[in-house]
Design an enzyme around this catalytic site. Sequence first.
Site, PDB file in Angstrom:
ATOM      1  N   GLN A  73      21.668 -17.347  12.592  1.00  0.00           N
ATOM      2  CA  GLN A  73      21.203 -18.635  13.133  1.00  0.00           C
ATOM      3  C   GLN A  73      20.565 -19.500  12.043  1.00  0.00           C
ATOM      4  O   GLN A  73      19.468 -20.045  12.215  1.00  0.00           O
ATOM      5  CB  GLN A  73      20.211 -18.410  14.274  1.00  0.00           C
ATOM      6  N   THR A  78      10.367   0.863   6.162  1.00  0.00           N
ATOM      7  CA  THR A  78      11.782   0.938   6.480  1.00  0.00           C
ATOM      8  C   THR A  78      12.230  -0.453   6.940  1.00  0.00           C
ATOM      9  O   THR A  78      11.433  -1.208   7.473  1.00  0.00           O
ATOM     10  CB  THR A  78      12.094   1.966   7.587  1.00  0.00           C
ATOM     11  N   CYS A 118       8.632  -1.563   9.319  1.00  0.00           N
ATOM     12  CA  CYS A 118       7.551  -2.312   8.672  1.00  0.00           C
ATOM     13  C   CYS A 118       8.039  -3.516   7.862  1.00  0.00           C
ATOM     14  O   CYS A 118       7.323  -4.518   7.757  1.00  0.00           O
ATOM     15  CB  CYS A 118       6.708  -1.367   7.826  1.00  0.00           C
ATOM     16  N   ASP A 120       5.282  -0.410   1.832  1.00  0.00           N
ATOM     17  CA  ASP A 120       5.139   1.013   2.200  1.00  0.00           C
ATOM     18  C   ASP A 120       6.005   1.988   1.396  1.00  0.00           C
ATOM     19  O   ASP A 120       6.558   2.949   1.962  1.00  0.00           O
ATOM     20  CB  ASP A 120       5.422   1.203   3.695  1.00  0.00           C
ATOM     21  N   LYS A 129      -2.619  -1.220   5.595  1.00  0.00           N
ATOM     22  CA  LYS A 129      -2.374  -1.865   6.894  1.00  0.00           C
ATOM     23  C   LYS A 129      -2.273  -0.807   7.994  1.00  0.00           C
ATOM     24  O   LYS A 129      -1.541   0.173   7.855  1.00  0.00           O
ATOM     25  CB  LYS A 129      -1.103  -2.718   6.832  1.00  0.00           C
TER      26      LYS A 129
HETATM   27  C1  C5J Z   1       7.426   2.004   8.058  1.00  0.00           C
HETATM   28  C2  C5J Z   1       7.570   3.557   9.888  1.00  0.00           C
HETATM   29  N1  C5J Z   1       6.782   1.799   6.914  1.00  0.00           N
HETATM   30  N2  C5J Z   1       8.907   3.571   9.889  1.00  0.00           N
HETATM   31  N3  C5J Z   1       6.881   2.884   8.929  1.00  0.00           N
HETATM   32  O1  C5J Z   1       8.453   1.404   8.305  1.00  0.00           O
HETATM   33  O2  C5J Z   1       6.971   4.178  10.738  1.00  0.00           O
END
Ligand code: C5J
Length: 218
Positions: free
Chosen positions: A201, A157, A161, A23, A128
């Site tokens: 872990q 992020t 995602c 993303d 996606k």
């Molecule tokens: C992603 C979001 N790509 N933070 N999207 O992490 O909404």
Amino acid sequence: MKIKAQPFPYKFEVSSTALVIIDMQRDFIEPGGFGHALGNDVSLLAGIVPACQAVLSAWRAAGALVVHTRESHLADLSDCPPSKLNRGNPTLRIGDIGPMGRILVAGEPGNQIIAELSPMAGDIVIDKPGKGAFYATPLHQLLQQAGITHLVFMGVTTEVCVQSSMREANDRGYDCLLLADCTESYFPSFKTATLEMMRAQGGIVGWTAQSLDLLTVL
Ligand code: C5J
């Protein structure tokens, strides 16, 4: 190949490993996009672009598979459930028109991957509708066809995602490495926590490493 990683060295073969870039879209990284409109400091995310570019270029030079994902919905939003559509401030919803076109809608300017990391012929590009790269996409099938067993992750992020995609990948049997300086969050403490929980872990979800450690072996 073996690289320095946490919680212990990560072993992979370039021929059976894909670089998955999550993303890195204008809507999350550039001022005026969705991330900015939600009140986030997008400069934090933009800070990882040079490191991502360096890895992408070395990965391409090694002749290995590259996957890009975009968080992206159909124009009629039929793939966006109310639970997602109605989150946040209703004036900034997915599908609304922003400075870079309709927010998180396929084909809109803000939905494109930033120019610095543009897909090339031969790359896989996955649109996606969810946070994870495997939900409602052909990604697993495409990776299986390509003989991929290992995935190296970058992107944004970290705790949304990227984390969702890495967990989905691990459940499907892939050995996953997250490059710590090639992922970012609008919330630095969330990034730190995510990196720690992935490798805790004994690497319960996967490994983390610095991009330099990957570049050294490539
Ligand atoms: C992603 C979001 N790509 N933070 N999207 O992490 O909404």
